[in-house]
Design an enzyme around this catalytic site. Structure first.
Site, short mmCIF file in Angstrom:
data_model
loop_
_atom_site.label_atom_id
_atom_site.label_comp_id
_atom_site.label_asym_id
_atom_site.label_seq_id
_atom_site.Cartn_x
_atom_site.Cartn_y
_atom_site.Cartn_z
N ARG A 1 0.78 -1.31 -0.10
CA ARG A 1 0.01 0.04 -0.09
C ARG A 1 1.00 1.22 -0.01
O ARG A 1 0.31 2.28 -0.37
CB ARG A 1 -1.15 -0.15 1.17
CG ARG A 1 -2.23 -0.67 0.73
CD ARG A 1 -3.20 -1.11 1.84
NE ARG A 1 -2.72 -2.24 2.83
CZ ARG A 1 -2.97 -2.35 4.16
NH1 ARG A 1 -3.69 -1.42 4.62
NH2 ARG A 1 -2.40 -3.26 4.67
N GLU B 1 4.47 -8.65 17.04
CA GLU B 1 3.64 -9.16 18.17
C GLU B 1 4.05 -10.65 18.37
O GLU B 1 4.54 -11.04 19.53
CB GLU B 1 2.21 -8.86 18.39
CG GLU B 1 1.59 -8.84 19.67
CD GLU B 1 0.13 -8.54 19.64
OE1 GLU B 1 -0.18 -8.05 18.52
OE2 GLU B 1 -0.54 -8.83 20.52
#
Ligand code: AMP
Length: 181
Positions: A67, A104
């Protein structure tokens, strides 16, 4: 009709849909496909980014896939400067340099052609969303590793609750839209 800067920002905000619980529960996903499909909002986003960065002296734009390309390429064309793609591992055909970074759960990696940026070249980094800041921090490290100077990281949207700016200590950060979540 001419719009002032605040009105143009509002038009962008209206064109970005928030999709709850995508791609997993708890994530408020900012969908920019609705903005890309609207010429006035898409062109406006590039105009607004250009206005915010035009005096920084950027010599080249780099952006992470995919993107980041959607905003980095038209902005580079508008500014009359080149574009460097930053990609996931294994996509670029020539010698690359890379940086690993933590997610994470697990790690990820960004790669760039080793000769894409000249020593001392002033680099503007661009992406759609600043979330935790991990991706852009790795992109900054990659540019610096290859001798470039990061002069600014520019985003369409910043998710304030994730405080990604704190991972980008030395770079100037610009975001057109600041969202609470
Ligand atoms: P981060 O490394 O956490 O700052 O995430 C940055 C990358 O993940 C950007 O390239 C975004 O395109 C994407 N991203 C992260 N969170 C979101 C979100 N809530 N909505 C849309 N894209 C996101």
């Amino acid at each position: 009709m001419n719009h002032n800067s605040d009105e143009r920002i509002d038009i962008l905000r209206e064109r970005i849909a928030t999709v709850p619980d995508f791609p997993e529960p708890g994530i408020q996903f900012k969908d920019i496909t609705t903005l890309l499909a609207c010429p006035s909002a898409f062109f406006s986003s590039i105009d607004l980014l250009e206005e915010r960065v035009s005096d920084l002296g950027a010599e080249i734009i780099a952006a992470p896939e995919s993107r980041g390309f959607l905003f980095g390429v038209p902005l580079a064309m508008r500014m009359g400067i080149g574009f460097v793609p930053i990609r996931k591992p294994g996509k670029l055909p020539r010698k690359t340099c890379s940086v690993k970074y933590s997610l994470e759960y697990g790690t990820d990696e960004v790669e760039m052609h080793a000769d894409a940026i000249q020593p001392g070249q002033k680099v503007l980094l661009v992406d759609d969303v600043l979330a935790s800041g991990g991706t852009m921090a790795a992109c900054c490290e990659l540019v610096e590793k290859s001798g470039g100077v990061v002069i600014c990281c520019a985003f369409l949207m910043e998710l304030l609750s994730l405080d990604g700016r704190k991972k980008l200590p030395d770079a100037r950060v610009i975001s057109l839209l600041e969202e609470a979540d």
